[in-house]
Design an enzyme around this catalytic site. Structure first.
Site, PDB file in Angstrom:
ATOM      1  N   SER A 134     -12.652  26.949   2.339  1.00 40.66           N
ATOM      2  CA  SER A 134     -12.368  26.115   1.178  1.00 40.66           C
ATOM      3  C   SER A 134     -13.067  24.797   1.401  1.00 40.66           C
ATOM      4  O   SER A 134     -13.737  24.590   2.415  1.00 40.66           O
ATOM      5  CB  SER A 134     -10.867  25.884   1.069  1.00 40.66           C
ATOM      6  OG  SER A 134     -10.460  25.057   2.136  1.00 40.66           O
ATOM      7  N   LYS A 135     -12.903  23.891   0.470  1.00 38.54           N
ATOM      8  CA  LYS A 135     -13.566  22.591   0.610  1.00 38.54           C
ATOM      9  C   LYS A 135     -13.145  21.933   1.910  1.00 38.54           C
ATOM     10  O   LYS A 135     -13.890  21.193   2.526  1.00 38.54           O
ATOM     11  CB  LYS A 135     -13.210  21.698  -0.573  1.00 38.54           C
ATOM     12  CG  LYS A 135     -13.955  22.097  -1.819  1.00 38.54           C
ATOM     13  CD  LYS A 135     -14.211  20.879  -2.682  1.00 38.54           C
ATOM     14  CE  LYS A 135     -15.242  21.154  -3.747  1.00 38.54           C
ATOM     15  NZ  LYS A 135     -14.797  22.034  -4.800  1.00 38.54           N
ATOM     16  N   ARG A 136     -11.896  22.193   2.318  1.00 34.94           N
ATOM     17  CA  ARG A 136     -11.398  21.559   3.537  1.00 34.94           C
ATOM     18  C   ARG A 136     -12.065  22.104   4.796  1.00 34.94           C
ATOM     19  O   ARG A 136     -12.238  21.394   5.756  1.00 34.94           O
ATOM     20  CB  ARG A 136      -9.873  21.727   3.654  1.00 34.94           C
ATOM     21  CG  ARG A 136      -9.104  20.572   3.047  1.00 34.94           C
ATOM     22  CD  ARG A 136      -7.626  20.834   3.060  1.00 34.94           C
ATOM     23  NE  ARG A 136      -7.267  21.945   2.159  1.00 34.94           N
ATOM     24  CZ  ARG A 136      -6.850  23.126   2.553  1.00 34.94           C
ATOM     25  NH1 ARG A 136      -6.705  23.384   3.822  1.00 34.94           N
ATOM     26  NH2 ARG A 136      -6.559  24.074   1.677  1.00 34.94           N
TER      27      ARG A 136
END
Ligand code: GLU
Length: 629
Positions: free
Chosen positions: A308-310
């Site tokens: 994910s973006k994280r």
């Protein structure tokens, strides 16, 4: 002993046979490799040319997962002599991000994935932006209505909400009760003509299984003739194809486009796998043959979490602009995410990938390990450094820019001494490309090249240089011998100051005579073997000393290259500084060591220590005394 015939200070064609052999091995690393290309029809490859497409929605930017999807489609088309299309799926206008489409073009081109048909380049089946194809979708929805595979649904949003709430409360799956299915064709036409809002639904009585190129026979066979009858009311999925604003849903547009653009293979992420049976049902309703589908597994981090973006499923501009990753490395990295091959190495250029790609794609989640990306970055940096060309020029430019940010003009000027920054950095990059990650890291690793006041830790002989057997801590090679060798290396004139000369001079320097007897292994009876062992110990110590003297012991290019890059003046200055720094240590040890290797800088007779090859001055090249044998 037969001595190799050397002509020092000439180009490689005059160096000794062994060195020449080594050199050709090194240069072969950059020549084209022979890759196993396999047969078409194997690894899921079609026999004929594949037409593939990448169909992003401009609701976000290209990220690692979508780059891989684009790449696999691109490679499949190229491997089979087909075409790779780019189609912009902008049916969801509300979620479209301004500028995202242009960024997609930019990012794909940066990665080298040029489309054969698509926006900006056109093609026979355009337009390639879905927002420009609305009429086509409408006419296809009408076609399905007329054949009885779809119907207009006039239910209000309120009614559908109430239905959904009711089913939700009863713990039942969401669905439609087909209230509008019974409306006659005539009434349906009339109400539509009067302007009553409606959606078009597919009459879906069950979804077929399909044969996935990666997962094999698959599909949920949803509804399956059972689920539509439950104990409260009948329910059908009957997905919406055309929305009340006249725009198609993703499903209709996707199927109509893949068919009309003559797509043969659809490679996409597993997140679309659940929709594929519905798409196949749509193909069937139209009476079309579906393309072949291959779903590529989800990308997960080392903990099995979806990227994910994280955790780095960030858009590729991060890799490019922040991390300084080169397109070749990122593309190579993306190619290895789920695809398996039988080549000996994992390092491939895009051109090589075009020759070897197939559909041997692993099922199951793909773990993304970013260490591999850095490994590939270094591997491609080495290739570019060996080949030169535009990519290497970019490495040089980026590193120059970074150097200008890291150090003041005054500092750089004092190091460069009239040389240009690019001419200084180019050989440094060539010599140490194996450790090129990003410009700043590369420069930090090689920062000793960018100072005129080198800070060295106190000199310590190499661990193996300690005279362990005698119990004393005196070095096996006395500092005076190292000083002598360093001074001798400094004799090379400016005109011949290059890595080749230094490498030759160091390797042909016979230091055995300066080495303590304890170094020769006890079981070596033969004098020559003992001499070789001692010479090896000497070289090891000399390299260690030179690295300390020239770059404060920091890792980086080899010593000969370091001397070439620093240039004669700075190298000699550093060697002299190092000599002074170690003079006191030398005098402390001088009583306990053997006579150092005797060598006179004016080319006079070496002498003294047993085993010193006193007449061998070949390492001095053209400086060797003329009467040398
Ligand atoms: N527009 C879809 C996406 O954004 C494409 C899915 C497909 O490849 O069919 O991923």
């Amino acid at each position: 002993m037969t001595r190799p015939r050397y002509r020092l200070f000439r180009r490689l064609s005059w160096i000794c046979v062994q060195c020449r052999a080594n050199h050709s091995v090194a240069s072969n690393n950059s020549s084209p490799r022979v890759l196993r290309t396999g047969k078409k029809g194997k690894g899921g490859l079609p026999d004929g040319p594949a037409r593939t497409r990448f169909a992003p929605s401009p609701t976000g930017y290209l990220h690692l997962g979508s780059l891989r999807t684009a790449l696999f489609n691109y490679l499949l088309a190229k491997r089979t002599g087909g075409q790779f299309l780019l189609r912009i799926e902008d049916t969801d206008q509300k979620r479209t991000i301004p500028g995202a489409e242009e960024r997609l073009y930019e990012d794909l081109q940066w990665a080298g994935l040029q489309w054969d048909e698509g926006p900006n380049v056109g093609g026979p089946y355009g337009p390639y932006r879905q927002s420009e194809r609305t009429a086509l979708y409408r006419s296809h929805a009408e076609q399905l209505i007329s054949t009885g595979h779809a119907y207009r649904c006039f239910c209000s949003a309120e009614r559908l909400d109430a239905l959904a709430r009711h089913r939700n409360q009863a713990g039942l799956p969401i669905g439609y009760d087909r209230k509008c299915f019974d409306i006659t064709q005539e009434e349906s036409e009339e109400r539509a003509a009067k302007g009553e809002p409606y959606v078009v639904r597919l009459k879906a009585d069950g979804y077929p299984l399909f044969d996935d190129l990666v997962y094999g026979k698959t599909g949920q066979n949803r509804n399956g003739g059972k689920k539509h009858l439950d104990f409260i009311d009948r329910v059908y999925e009957d997905p919406i194809l055309l929305k009340s604003d006249g725009h198609p849903t993703y499903h209709l547009a996707n199927v109509v486009d893949d068919h009309t653009m003559k797509i043969t293979h659809v490679i996409r992420g597993t997140e679309w796998m659940a929709s594929t049976p519905m798409h196949v049902a749509l193909y069937n309703a139209f009476g079309w043959t579906p393309p072949q589908f291959g779903h590529v597994p989800l990308l997960v981090d080392k903990n099995g979490q979806k990227l994910s973006k994280r955790n780095a499923d960030i858009d590729i501009s991060f890799f490019r602009d922040v991390e300084g990753i080169m397109p070749a490395a990122l593309v190579n990295f993306a190619a290895l995410l789920g695809w398996s091959h039988t080549q000996k190495s994992d390092v491939f250029s895009l051109e090589e990938l075009k020759d070897i790609f197939d559909l041997k794609i692993t099922k199951g989640n793909t773990i993304v390990a970013f260490e591999k990306l850095w490994f590939l970055q270094k591997a491609h940096a080495q290739r570019f450094a060996a080949q030169g060309g535009a990519e290497f020029e970019q490495m040089v430019n980026r590193t120059c820019e970074a150097a200008e940010k890291m150090w003041s003009k005054e500092q750089l000027d004092s190091v460069l001494q009239g040389r240009t920054l690019a001419s200084y950095i180019t050989p440094l990059l060539r010599a140490d490309a194996k450790s090129y990650t990003k410009p700043e890291e590369f420069l930090t690793r090689n920062q000793t090249f960018f100072t005129t006041s080198l800070q060295r830790p106190p000199y310590e002989p190499a661990a193996s240089g300690k005279n362990a057997s005698s119990g004393s801590s005196s070095p096996v090679v006395p500092l005076s011998a190292l000083h002598t060798a360093a001074a001798a290396l400094s004799l090379v004139p400016e005109s011949h100051w290059n890595a080749e000369t230094h490498r030759f001079n160091i390797s042909s320097y016979d230091g055995a005579g300066a080495v303590a007897d304890s170094v020769s292994p006890a079981d070596v009876s033969d004098d020559e073997a003992a001499r070789i062992a001692k010479d090896k110990a000497f070289k090891k110590e000399l390299y260690h000393y030179l690295r300390w003297a020239l770059s404060a012991g920091a890792p980086g290019p080899g010593i000969p290259e370091t001397m070439e890059i620093l240039g004669r003046a700075e190298s000699v200055r550093r060697l002299e500084e190092a000599r002074k720094l170690t003079m006191s240590a030398e005098s402390q040890h001088s009583s306990s060591v053997k006579t150092p290797l005797a060598f006179s800088l004016n080319g006079g007779k070496a002498g003294g220590s047993k085993g010193a090859n006193d007449a061998d001055h070949s390492w001095m090249g053209s400086l060797a005394p003329k009467n040398n044998k």
